[in-house]
Design a protein around this motif. Sequence first.
Motif, PDB file in Angstrom:
ATOM      1  N   ILE A 285       0.869  -1.169   0.000  1.00  0.00           N
ATOM      2  CA  ILE A 285       0.000   0.000   0.000  1.00  0.00           C
ATOM      3  C   ILE A 285       0.912   1.227   0.000  1.00  0.00           C
ATOM      4  CG2 ILE A 285      -1.918   1.188   1.123  1.00  0.00           C
ATOM      5  CD1 ILE A 285      -2.583  -1.731   0.423  1.00  0.00           C
ATOM      6  N   MET A 286       0.719   2.083  -0.997  1.00  0.00           N
ATOM      7  CA  MET A 286       1.605   3.228  -1.169  1.00  0.00           C
ATOM      8  C   MET A 286       0.791   4.481  -1.448  1.00  0.00           C
ATOM      9  SD  MET A 286       4.117   1.181  -3.786  1.00  0.00           S
ATOM     10  CE  MET A 286       5.518   2.274  -3.711  1.00  0.00           C
ATOM     11  N   ALA A 287       1.275   5.610  -0.937  1.00  0.00           N
ATOM     12  CA  ALA A 287       0.649   6.902  -1.209  1.00  0.00           C
ATOM     13  C   ALA A 287       1.709   7.839  -1.757  1.00  0.00           C
ATOM     14  CB  ALA A 287       0.038   7.488   0.057  1.00  0.00           C
ATOM     15  N   TYR A 288       1.478   8.304  -2.969  1.00  0.00           N
ATOM     16  CA  TYR A 288       2.378   9.268  -3.600  1.00  0.00           C
ATOM     17  C   TYR A 288       1.780  10.661  -3.505  1.00  0.00           C
ATOM     18  CZ  TYR A 288       5.669   5.985  -5.655  1.00  0.00           C
ATOM     19  OH  TYR A 288       6.655   5.057  -5.834  1.00  0.00           O
ATOM     20  N   GLN A 289       2.617  11.593  -3.131  1.00  0.00           N
ATOM     21  CA  GLN A 289       2.272  13.010  -3.141  1.00  0.00           C
ATOM     22  C   GLN A 289       3.101  13.610  -4.271  1.00  0.00           C
ATOM     23  OE1 GLN A 289       3.284  15.322   0.430  1.00  0.00           O
ATOM     24  NE2 GLN A 289       1.081  15.610   0.637  1.00  0.00           N
ATOM     25  N   GLY A 290       2.470  13.816  -5.399  1.00  0.00           N
ATOM     26  CA  GLY A 290       3.224  14.186  -6.586  1.00  0.00           C
ATOM     27  C   GLY A 290       4.095  13.015  -7.003  1.00  0.00           C
ATOM     28  N   GLU A 291       5.366  13.253  -7.147  1.00  0.00           N
ATOM     29  CA  GLU A 291       6.322  12.204  -7.539  1.00  0.00           C
ATOM     30  C   GLU A 291       6.978  11.521  -6.348  1.00  0.00           C
ATOM     31  OE1 GLU A 291       6.972  11.282 -10.826  1.00  0.00           O
ATOM     32  OE2 GLU A 291       5.247  12.573 -11.229  1.00  0.00           O
ATOM     33  N   LYS A 292       6.679  11.990  -5.126  1.00  0.00           N
ATOM     34  CA  LYS A 292       7.369  11.488  -3.940  1.00  0.00           C
ATOM     35  C   LYS A 292       6.494  10.509  -3.163  1.00  0.00           C
ATOM     36  CE  LYS A 292      10.132  14.378  -1.746  1.00  0.00           C
ATOM     37  NZ  LYS A 292      10.546  15.521  -0.908  1.00  0.00           N
ATOM     38  N   LEU A 293       7.089   9.405  -2.738  1.00  0.00           N
ATOM     39  CA  LEU A 293       6.382   8.445  -1.897  1.00  0.00           C
ATOM     40  C   LEU A 293       6.255   9.023  -0.493  1.00  0.00           C
ATOM     41  CD1 LEU A 293       5.079   5.665  -1.633  1.00  0.00           C
ATOM     42  CD2 LEU A 293       7.339   4.751  -1.049  1.00  0.00           C
ATOM     43  N   ALA A 294       5.026   9.211  -0.043  1.00  0.00           N
ATOM     44  CA  ALA A 294       4.762   9.832   1.250  1.00  0.00           C
ATOM     45  C   ALA A 294       4.457   8.813   2.337  1.00  0.00           C
ATOM     46  CB  ALA A 294       3.594  10.808   1.121  1.00  0.00           C
ATOM     47  N   ALA A 295       3.886   7.660   1.964  1.00  0.00           N
ATOM     48  CA  ALA A 295       3.477   6.673   2.963  1.00  0.00           C
ATOM     49  C   ALA A 295       3.499   5.280   2.346  1.00  0.00           C
ATOM     50  CB  ALA A 295       2.073   6.991   3.475  1.00  0.00           C
ATOM     51  N   TYR A 296       3.766   4.307   3.211  1.00  0.00           N
ATOM     52  CA  TYR A 296       3.871   2.926   2.734  1.00  0.00           C
ATOM     53  C   TYR A 296       3.586   1.974   3.892  1.00  0.00           C
ATOM     54  CZ  TYR A 296       5.910  -1.544   1.514  1.00  0.00           C
ATOM     55  OH  TYR A 296       6.084  -2.893   1.305  1.00  0.00           O
ATOM     56  N   LEU A 297       3.046   0.818   3.560  1.00  0.00           N
ATOM     57  CA  LEU A 297       3.028  -0.345   4.447  1.00  0.00           C
ATOM     58  C   LEU A 297       2.843  -1.584   3.589  1.00  0.00           C
ATOM     59  CD1 LEU A 297      -0.084  -1.528   4.673  1.00  0.00           C
ATOM     60  CD2 LEU A 297      -0.319   0.205   6.422  1.00  0.00           C
ATOM     61  N   ARG A 298       3.112  -2.728   4.201  1.00  0.00           N
ATOM     62  CA  ARG A 298       2.869  -3.984   3.497  1.00  0.00           C
ATOM     63  C   ARG A 298       1.956  -4.850   4.336  1.00  0.00           C
ATOM     64  NH1 ARG A 298       8.692  -7.215   3.889  1.00  0.00           N
ATOM     65  NH2 ARG A 298       8.555  -7.689   6.119  1.00  0.00           N
TER      66      ARG A 298
ATOM     67  N   GLN B  74      -5.014   7.657   7.303  1.00  0.00           N
ATOM     68  CA  GLN B  74      -5.494   7.300   5.975  1.00  0.00           C
ATOM     69  C   GLN B  74      -4.846   5.994   5.501  1.00  0.00           C
ATOM     70  OE1 GLN B  74      -5.381  10.559   3.046  1.00  0.00           O
ATOM     71  NE2 GLN B  74      -5.112  11.930   4.790  1.00  0.00           N
ATOM     72  N   LEU B  75      -3.553   5.856   5.753  1.00  0.00           N
ATOM     73  CA  LEU B  75      -2.828   4.650   5.361  1.00  0.00           C
ATOM     74  C   LEU B  75      -3.419   3.417   6.043  1.00  0.00           C
ATOM     75  CD1 LEU B  75      -0.371   3.397   3.860  1.00  0.00           C
ATOM     76  CD2 LEU B  75       0.984   3.920   5.911  1.00  0.00           C
ATOM     77  N   MET B  76      -3.691   3.511   7.333  1.00  0.00           N
ATOM     78  CA  MET B  76      -4.270   2.376   8.049  1.00  0.00           C
ATOM     79  C   MET B  76      -5.677   2.066   7.544  1.00  0.00           C
ATOM     80  SD  MET B  76      -2.169   0.872   9.978  1.00  0.00           S
ATOM     81  CE  MET B  76      -3.340  -0.188  10.833  1.00  0.00           C
ATOM     82  N   GLN B  77      -6.458   3.070   7.244  1.00  0.00           N
ATOM     83  CA  GLN B  77      -7.799   2.827   6.707  1.00  0.00           C
ATOM     84  C   GLN B  77      -7.718   2.091   5.377  1.00  0.00           C
ATOM     85  OE1 GLN B  77      -9.344   6.823   6.691  1.00  0.00           O
ATOM     86  NE2 GLN B  77      -9.756   6.798   8.893  1.00  0.00           N
ATOM     87  N   LYS B  78      -6.809   2.524   4.512  1.00  0.00           N
ATOM     88  CA  LYS B  78      -6.613   1.844   3.221  1.00  0.00           C
ATOM     89  C   LYS B  78      -6.179   0.407   3.449  1.00  0.00           C
ATOM     90  CE  LYS B  78      -7.137   5.431   0.360  1.00  0.00           C
ATOM     91  NZ  LYS B  78      -8.145   5.515  -0.680  1.00  0.00           N
ATOM     92  N   ALA B  79      -5.275   0.198   4.394  1.00  0.00           N
ATOM     93  CA  ALA B  79      -4.773  -1.150   4.678  1.00  0.00           C
ATOM     94  C   ALA B  79      -5.879  -2.070   5.168  1.00  0.00           C
ATOM     95  CB  ALA B  79      -3.641  -1.083   5.706  1.00  0.00           C
ATOM     96  N   LEU B  80      -6.720  -1.571   6.044  1.00  0.00           N
ATOM     97  CA  LEU B  80      -7.781  -2.416   6.587  1.00  0.00           C
ATOM     98  C   LEU B  80      -8.823  -2.767   5.525  1.00  0.00           C
ATOM     99  CD1 LEU B  80      -8.076  -0.819  10.127  1.00  0.00           C
ATOM    100  CD2 LEU B  80      -7.026  -3.018   9.493  1.00  0.00           C
ATOM    101  N   VAL B  81      -9.085  -1.855   4.618  1.00  0.00           N
ATOM    102  CA  VAL B  81      -9.975  -2.159   3.488  1.00  0.00           C
ATOM    103  C   VAL B  81      -9.336  -3.240   2.619  1.00  0.00           C
ATOM    104  CG1 VAL B  81     -10.952  -1.238   1.342  1.00  0.00           C
ATOM    105  CG2 VAL B  81     -11.173   0.059   3.471  1.00  0.00           C
TER     106      VAL B  81
END
Length: 150
Positions: A50-63, A94-101
């Motif tokens: 699970i990754m979140a990009y802000q523009g071209e930069k990776l802002a958040a990640y988990l596996r 937001q990252l955790m919500q995406k992960a749980l979905v």
Amino acid sequence: MNWLDVTFPALTLDQLYDLLKLRVDVFVVEQTCYYPELDDLDRHPETRHIMAYQGEKLAAYLRILPAGTSYNDNPAIGRVVIANYARGAGLGHQLMQKALVSCQQHFPNQRVKMSAQEHLTAFYNTHGFIECSNTYLEDGIPHICMIQKT
């Protein structure tokens, strides 16, 4: 924010580089924690990235690892990381919500576990996790096992 939820084969080389760089920048350099970052679990066919990009930069990640990798009977969330420049704006939630979905979609009816840094216990409590162990050291950092409430 551009969100991705992909398996290892779907990662581009740039995305793989970005996620490894972010994890090393935060866990190894910032937290001065030396551990085997490349553990062969990233490329497990069922692992979700699970990754979140802000523009071209990776802002958040988990596996998300399937049951049978970290825990015999439970999928696991791990390597939860927010880039230094992106902290403090609620991106972790937001990252955790995406992960749980994603967990519900790809690993339905399975309670998720994690080995969380102890100082983040309250954060994970807000996402429905409860403690399931005493504090222990993992790579020299206090951690606690957490599992989703039923």
